[in-house]
Design a protein around this motif. Structure first.
Motif, short mmCIF file in Angstrom:
data_model
loop_
_atom_site.label_atom_id
_atom_site.label_comp_id
_atom_site.label_asym_id
_atom_site.label_seq_id
_atom_site.Cartn_x
_atom_site.Cartn_y
_atom_site.Cartn_z
N UNK A 220 0.82 -1.22 0.00
CA UNK A 220 0.00 0.00 0.00
C UNK A 220 0.85 1.26 0.00
N UNK A 221 1.97 1.25 0.72
CA UNK A 221 2.75 2.47 0.90
C UNK A 221 3.73 2.75 -0.24
N UNK A 222 4.39 1.73 -0.75
CA UNK A 222 5.46 1.94 -1.74
C UNK A 222 4.96 2.63 -3.01
N UNK A 223 3.85 2.17 -3.62
CA UNK A 223 3.44 2.78 -4.89
C UNK A 223 3.12 4.28 -4.79
N UNK A 224 2.77 4.75 -3.62
CA UNK A 224 2.44 6.17 -3.49
C UNK A 224 3.67 7.05 -3.59
N UNK A 225 4.81 6.51 -3.17
CA UNK A 225 6.03 7.30 -3.15
C UNK A 225 6.02 8.39 -2.09
N UNK A 226 5.00 8.38 -1.24
CA UNK A 226 4.84 9.44 -0.24
C UNK A 226 5.38 9.06 1.13
N UNK A 227 5.68 7.78 1.31
CA UNK A 227 6.15 7.30 2.61
C UNK A 227 7.47 6.59 2.40
N UNK A 228 8.48 6.98 3.18
CA UNK A 228 9.81 6.36 3.03
C UNK A 228 9.95 5.15 3.94
N UNK A 229 10.93 4.34 3.62
CA UNK A 229 11.25 3.19 4.46
C UNK A 229 11.62 3.66 5.87
N UNK A 230 12.32 4.75 5.97
CA UNK A 230 12.72 5.27 7.28
C UNK A 230 11.48 5.67 8.09
N UNK A 231 10.50 6.28 7.42
CA UNK A 231 9.27 6.66 8.13
C UNK A 231 8.50 5.43 8.59
#
Length: 131
Positions: free
Chosen positions: A109-120
């Motif tokens: 869910x998070x990766x395709x948006x590009x809005x949330x980083x792995x660090x976050x």
């Protein structure tokens, strides 16, 4: 409690978007792994649980079958379903697999948006863990 009946704490929501059988499985899994439901404890019959939760017999059957496949309960013909004696290694592996499935869903869910980083995500996971 060998062969005795323990009270389950299962609540289902028709509006949560999560399939009813998955809600049942998740809640029973947590109670079993936390030791709240002891090995040998009798679970409600499929029909009794379906009536109590106001869901179909197919829903409770699917939930119990999934828990049995995970080794968390045993279904005994003509006797009912019982909490299984847990193999600690199998229980740990099951918990890890379940956690990995949840993480896969989160990343998908998070990766395709590009809005949330792995660090976050890592920071949020740490915060949730420490709650």
């Amino acid at each position: 409690m060998i062969g005795g009946r323990m009270e389950l704490r299962v609540l289902v929501s028709q509006t949560s978007g999560v399939p009813l059988y998955e809600q049942i499985v998740e809640q029973l899994r947590q109670q079993i792994l936390a030791g709240e439901l002891e090995a040998g404890a009798a679970l409600p019959s499929l029909r009794a649980l379906a009536a109590e939760l106001r869901v179909s017999l197919i829903t409770t059957t699917r939930a119990y079958n999934e828990l049995a496949a995970e080794g968390l309960i045993v279904n005994v013909p003509a006797r009912g379903s019982f909490v299984a004696e847990l193999d600690p290694d199998r229980a740990r592996q099951g918990a890890l697999n379940h956690a990995r499935d949840g993480l896969r869903q989160l990343v998908a869910r998070a990766r395709p948006t590009g809005l949330v980083s792995l660090e976050e995500l890592t920071r949020m996971l740490k915060e949730e863990w420490e709650r």
